[in-house]
Scaffold this motif. Structure first.
Motif, PDB file in Angstrom:
ATOM      1  N   ASP A  25       0.837  -1.199   0.000  1.00  0.00           N
ATOM      2  CA  ASP A  25       0.000   0.000   0.000  1.00  0.00           C
ATOM      3  C   ASP A  25       0.871   1.247   0.000  1.00  0.00           C
ATOM      4  OD1 ASP A  25      -1.895   1.925   0.221  1.00  0.00           O
ATOM      5  OD2 ASP A  25      -2.923   1.079   1.962  1.00  0.00           O
ATOM      6  N   SER A  27      -0.017   4.105  -0.907  1.00  0.00           N
ATOM      7  CA  SER A  27      -0.794   5.310  -0.605  1.00  0.00           C
ATOM      8  C   SER A  27      -0.465   5.849   0.780  1.00  0.00           C
ATOM      9  CB  SER A  27      -2.294   5.010  -0.697  1.00  0.00           C
ATOM     10  OG  SER A  27      -2.728   4.187   0.378  1.00  0.00           O
ATOM     11  N   ARG A  30       2.307   9.176   1.852  1.00  0.00           N
ATOM     12  CA  ARG A  30       2.060  10.598   2.096  1.00  0.00           C
ATOM     13  C   ARG A  30       2.050  10.946   3.582  1.00  0.00           C
ATOM     14  NH1 ARG A  30      -2.978   8.727   0.293  1.00  0.00           N
ATOM     15  NH2 ARG A  30      -4.767   9.046   1.683  1.00  0.00           N
ATOM     16  N   HIS A 265      -7.278   6.441   7.855  1.00  0.00           N
ATOM     17  CA  HIS A 265      -7.259   6.096   6.434  1.00  0.00           C
ATOM     18  C   HIS A 265      -7.919   4.742   6.185  1.00  0.00           C
ATOM     19  CE1 HIS A 265      -5.414   5.759   2.360  1.00  0.00           C
ATOM     20  NE2 HIS A 265      -5.201   4.491   2.685  1.00  0.00           N
TER      21      HIS A 265
END
Length: 273
Positions: A25, A27, A30, A265
């Protein structure tokens, strides 16, 4: 008790993640970038048997000092061997001022664990003794990813001075087995440590963890958070690790911010999992 050593020497490697149950992952990068740190994160969904991992190679293959996450193991050994009876047992303050003001008085194990008081746990290690500590490291297979650790004249610092190193994957195996009382310690000892790890408890979730912060051999700061989050009586195990060369970075704040961002998240902390 020592007869179990051969069985548990492969303890950590049994749980290592494999390509078949891992989702990379990226993502999550960030959240590390926002705090200007490097690192990795892994979460294991116990119900589905699946991993979500950011920076897989670092998570699985690279070893780092455990820092204060070793207090999990130190506490288990202390209770198992009778050096401590339970979380309420106290060690007197030695009178040496610590930069952590919470540590400058007599403390119970529960308090020392919560405030991550290094002098308290160094004293516990000395009470455990080198041979007994070495036995339990060998029994657990702790820090054996590439080489078996040997305690020499650093009984009360080996988890801080880069003598013993672990992978994030090994850390995940440790907390998962602790949760299910699967470590080679008395169940009572494991229950005491799990109780000390519980830090947030509300109607939506329970969050249990132990943090760590130390210096790598290159001078960089290394931070850990290892534990689990429970929603609807279902555990998800996680390991967060961060690294920074910035001496002014607030490591405790950065690691907590990243953990909370990642949990949000993934939809945690709302009681909907």
């Amino acid at each position: 008790m020592f007869r179990y050593s051969a069985l548990y020497v492969i303890f950590f490697f049994v749980f290592s993640c494999s390509p078949n149950n891992v989702k990379k992952d990226n993502s999550l990068k960030r959240y590390f970038d926002q705090e200007r740190v490097n690192g990795c994160f892994g979460m294991f969904d116990n119900g589905q048997g699946e991993f979500n991992i950011y920076n897989l190679e670092r998570f699985r293959d690279s070893t780092y000092l455990p820092a204060s996450t070793f207090k999990i193991v130190n506490s288990l050994i202390g209770i198992q061997t009778g050096r401590m009876n339970d979380e309420n047992d106290t060690i007197r303050w030695d009178g040496m001022e610590s930069s952590n003001a919470n540590c400058n008085h007599d403390l119970s194990m529960k308090e020392a664990f919560k405030y991550s008081c290094v002098p308290w746990f160094r004293e516990l290690a000395r009470r455990i003794g080198r041979d007994t500590m070495q036995h339990w490291l060998d029994t657990l297979g702790y820090g054996r990813r590439y080489d078996a650790p040997v305690i020499k004249n650093n009984l009360d610092t080996f988890w801080l001075d880069n003598t013993v190193k672990v992978t994030a994957d090994e850390q995940l195996g440790l907390v998962k087995k602790l949760y299910f009382d699967q470590l080679p310690f008395q169940n009572r000892a494991q229950r005491v440590v799990k109780t000390m790890m519980l830090r947030e408890n509300n109607s939506n979730y329970k969050l249990s963890y132990k943090e760590g912060w130390g210096k790598m051999e290159n001078g960089n700061s290394l931070g850990w958070m290892v534990g689990w989050i429970e929603e609807n009586i279902h555990p998800y195990f996680f390991v967060l690790q961060i690294e920074s060369a910035d001496r002014n970075l607030d490591i405790p704040s950065a690691r907590m911010q990243i953990l909370k961002n990642i949990l949000t998240h993934y939809g945690f902390m709302e009681g909907k999992k």
